[in-house]
Design an enzyme around this catalytic site. Structure first.
Site, PDB file in Angstrom:
ATOM      1  N   HIS A 237       0.845  -1.185   0.000  1.00 54.59           N
ATOM      2  CA  HIS A 237       0.000   0.000   0.000  1.00 54.59           C
ATOM      3  C   HIS A 237       0.882   1.237   0.000  1.00 54.59           C
ATOM      4  O   HIS A 237       2.080   1.154   0.234  1.00 54.59           O
ATOM      5  CB  HIS A 237      -0.928   0.011   1.221  1.00 54.59           C
ATOM      6  CG  HIS A 237      -0.201   0.257   2.499  1.00 54.59           C
ATOM      7  ND1 HIS A 237       0.450  -0.754   3.192  1.00 54.59           N
ATOM      8  CD2 HIS A 237       0.027   1.392   3.206  1.00 54.59           C
ATOM      9  CE1 HIS A 237       1.020  -0.248   4.263  1.00 54.59           C
ATOM     10  NE2 HIS A 237       0.796   1.062   4.301  1.00 54.59           N
TER      11      HIS A 237
ATOM     12  N   HIS B 183       5.740   6.222  -0.685  1.00 48.69           N
ATOM     13  CA  HIS B 183       6.449   4.996  -1.028  1.00 48.69           C
ATOM     14  C   HIS B 183       5.601   3.768  -0.741  1.00 48.69           C
ATOM     15  O   HIS B 183       4.635   3.826   0.008  1.00 48.69           O
ATOM     16  CB  HIS B 183       7.764   4.899  -0.250  1.00 48.69           C
ATOM     17  CG  HIS B 183       7.552   4.768   1.228  1.00 48.69           C
ATOM     18  ND1 HIS B 183       7.260   5.847   2.042  1.00 48.69           N
ATOM     19  CD2 HIS B 183       7.574   3.684   2.038  1.00 48.69           C
ATOM     20  CE1 HIS B 183       7.110   5.430   3.289  1.00 48.69           C
ATOM     21  NE2 HIS B 183       7.299   4.117   3.303  1.00 48.69           N
TER      22      HIS B 183
END
Length: 174
Positions: A29, A117
């Site tokens: 995620h 990220h």
């Protein structure tokens, strides 16, 4: 995708030569908020507010292809992640709306200068010193040299998800 899992295995295998305790992530995620605690009676209005604020966003692409080492705030965990190199502006716009919802509930907003990220692997403790430098360069070389990595690390954003306890709420983008 199978190719992504191959790339993940190559990266984790190489990184384990520097930190043997690294564990590959099982789910992936990209966070648009910090983890916060929602009181039970806040969940429904919180989700409703998120749905309203995110309704006008269009789908978009981002590219996560820059290997980077992260630690959590209290330095109890270290992560290897793929930082977003394209799509940063759209993610900042989404964070701005999520932050507004968090402020409605007097909850902490996202980091002021976020590094968007996708975490790939983690370990306990602050072992960033072992993973930065030579290891980081080797990992980036693997990503840069991986067949079709340009397509593989291009992510289409079709929805935003919110997890509260064991419940997931989905907000489709237009």
């Amino acid at each position: 995708q199978e190719e992504f899992l191959e790339l993940l295995e190559l990266l984790v295998s190489r990184a384990r030569t520097y930190v043997s305790s690294l564990a590959a992530m099982e789910e992936f995620h990209l966070s648009l908020s910090q983890c916060v605690v929602l009181r039970y009676h806040w969940i429904e209005p919180f989700v409703r507010s998120l749905r309203e604020r995110l309704a006008s966003f269009d789908r978009f692409f981002c590219v996560a292809d820059q290997v980077k080492v992260y630690t959590n705030q209290n330095k109890t965990r270290t992560f290897i992640g793929l930082e977003v190199s394209a799509g940063h502006f759209q993610l900042l716009e989404l964070v701005s709306e999520v932050d507004r919802v968090l402020e409605e509930f007097d909850l902490p907003t996202f980091y002021k200068d976020p590094s968007f990220h996708i975490s790939l692997a983690w370990c306990v403790g602050d072992l960033s010193g072992r993973l930065e430098g030579q290891c980081l360069q080797e990992l980036q070389d693997i990503v840069d040299g991986f067949e079709d990595s340009a397509l593989l690390l291009r992510v289409q954003w079709e929805q935003i998800r919110c997890k509260s306890g064991n419940k997931y709420f989905s907000f489709p983008l237009r």
